[in-house]
Design a protein around this motif. Structure first.
Motif, short mmCIF file in Angstrom:
data_model
loop_
_atom_site.label_atom_id
_atom_site.label_comp_id
_atom_site.label_asym_id
_atom_site.label_seq_id
_atom_site.Cartn_x
_atom_site.Cartn_y
_atom_site.Cartn_z
N VAL A 71 5.91 -2.94 2.28
CA VAL A 71 5.23 -1.78 3.19
C VAL A 71 5.39 -2.06 4.70
O VAL A 71 5.37 -2.65 5.07
N ASP A 236 -7.18 8.48 3.02
CA ASP A 236 -7.86 6.86 3.17
C ASP A 236 -8.05 7.23 1.50
O ASP A 236 -8.33 6.25 0.80
N SER A 243 -4.91 3.09 -5.45
CA SER A 243 -4.73 1.64 -5.25
C SER A 243 -5.73 0.26 -6.43
O SER A 243 -5.30 0.04 -7.30
N THR A 260 -0.35 3.76 -0.24
CA THR A 260 -1.30 4.40 1.74
C THR A 260 -1.17 5.04 1.85
O THR A 260 -0.50 5.51 1.91
N GLU A 264 -2.58 4.45 8.05
CA GLU A 264 -2.55 2.89 8.07
C GLU A 264 -1.12 3.02 8.23
O GLU A 264 -1.20 1.58 8.53
N ARG A 265 -0.04 3.75 7.57
CA ARG A 265 0.94 3.09 7.99
C ARG A 265 1.53 2.98 9.71
O ARG A 265 2.59 2.73 10.03
#
Length: 414
Positions: A71, A236, A243, A260, A264-265
């Motif tokens: 990731v 999100d 996930s 993700t 988040e990235r």
């Protein structure tokens, strides 16, 4: 008829004997200035958030499914394409579209310059909507055809640095640890300009099979899936649901896979955008405080100028509460006048910026090359209604001064 409203309206009617004083004019200007600044601040803040979020979505999607061991890295562990995984993604609530992609870090070399790039491979399912809007020259690369092409889509930033144009051939080098560099040549099919300099300075798009060949992957291996949703706000929550579905799925196809969100990235970009919310709140509070003190001063002047009228009305039996409402209505009329001028100035400047892009930005520091504005009926109406309600509510305290006026003192002398 509401007697307080009637008297306040007669007081506000212009006449030779009833000219607006200096404090009243200052109060109107203060309200107008405060409203204009608040509209401009919120329009720019919301514009920043909307434009940057939309551009990031164009580059990275709302959610990505990748191998958990890679990731946030370019040379991540590949994901094996699977009908089972794709079905899990499609059946997750909020899904709209998805496309596989592959990434490879490399170097573009010309006779004039050398630049580091991220080569992104996509197939025919990729949503070109954003890049179609950003296309400034040439055409989008042909991807997913039966015959693999070497078309590449470069940004205006890279094209200028490397002195490349549509139709030019460019060599790219890809270095793997412990291996000899791999080389390939691509043809520039088009040039885009998103205005997001951090991404424009690196991302080059081409056919998915070109990247798979450079990485020595089989056709089933990709870096992951990019997923588009109906709304960025749900990214999100969607990533968390997906996930969990991947984690608890018993198939070998979902092993080590994680979803993700784009927030988040790229946390630094979205944290920077969230910091603007604090700036907007501070600006709104400051403008409210300034407008309140100016309105309170104007209201006190109005009360002092009308002490004889207050004494007469008290002598006729009007209660203090009704007298306070007269001056609150008067303050509301002043606020509405300022509101009209402030809206005309604030909205007018926003429309001018939207039409002419007059105010530019340093893209390296602000991510965008011009000041974006976002106008919406919802927040605009809420801002106006909230401003009037807050000012009038706060003026209840200074309006209480009318209760201190004594009729026997104010009407004793002519």
């Amino acid at each position: 008829m509401n007697l307080s409203f009637f008297i306040a309206r007669r007081m506000a009617r212009p006449s030779p004997e009833n000219r607006p004083g200096v404090m009243e004019r200052i109060a109107v200007v203060s309200v107008a200035l405060g409203v204009a600044v608040m509209i401009l601040a919120l329009a720019v803040i919301l514009g920043f958030k909307r434009e940057v979020a939309a551009k990031m979505t164009g580059f990275a999607g709302h959610v990505a499914v990748t191998d958990v061991r890679g990731v946030g890295t370019l040379d991540a562990e590949p994901v094996v394409r699977s009908a089972h995984v794709e079905e899990l993604i499609r059946t997750t609530e909020g899904f709209r579209a998805m496309a596989p992609y592959a990434l490879r870090g490399g170097i573009v070399r010309t006779a004039d310059a050398v630049e580091g790039i991220v080569l992104k491979g996509v197939d025919g399912s990729f949503d070109w909507r954003f890049f179609r809007e950003w296309l400034t020259e040439g055409e989008l690369p042909r991807v997913g055809d039966s015959v693999r092409t070497k078309d590449a889509l470069l940004s205006r930033t890279l094209a200028d640095r490397l002195r490349l144009g549509v139709g030019d051939r460019v060599e790219m080098l890809f270095v793997e640890p412990g291996e000899l560099p791999r080389r390939d040549r691509f043809k520039v099919s088009g040039i885009y300009a998103s205005g997001l300099e951090d991404m424009d300075g690196a991302v080059v798009l081409t056919d998915l099979r070109n990247v798979q060949r450079l990485a020595e992957w089989t056709p089933e291996k990709v870096s992951g899936y990019e997923i588009l949703l109906d709304d960025l706000a749900g990214a999100d929550a969607f990533a968390a649901r997906l996930s969990d579905a991947l984690l608890y799925d018993e198939s070998d196809d979902t092993r080590n896979l994680v979803a993700t969100s784009v927030m988040e990235r790229y946390p630094n970009i979205f944290d920077w955008l969230r910091a603007h919310d604090v700036n907007g709140a501070v600006i709104v509070v400051i403008m409210l405080v300034v407008a309140f003190f100016n309105m309170a001063s104007a209201l006190m002047i109005l009360v002092l100028e009308r002490t004889r009228m207050i004494g007469l009305l008290k002598a006729f039996g009007m209660p203090d509460g009704q007298l306070r409402r007269i001056f609150l209505w008067r303050a509301a009329f002043i606020t509405l006048r300022g509101l009209a001028w402030g809206n005309a100035a604030g909205v007018g400047l926003c429309l001018l910026q939207r039409a002419t892009h007059l105010v530019k930005l340093d893209a390296e520091g602000y991510l965008l090359s011009e000041v974006p504005v976002a106008l919406g009926w919802g927040w605009w109406l809420l801002l106006n209604a909230g401003f009037v309600a807050a000012i009038v509510a706060l003026l209840v305290v200074p309006a209480c001064v009318v209760s201190t006026v004594k009729p026997e003192e104010t009407i004793r002398y002519e």
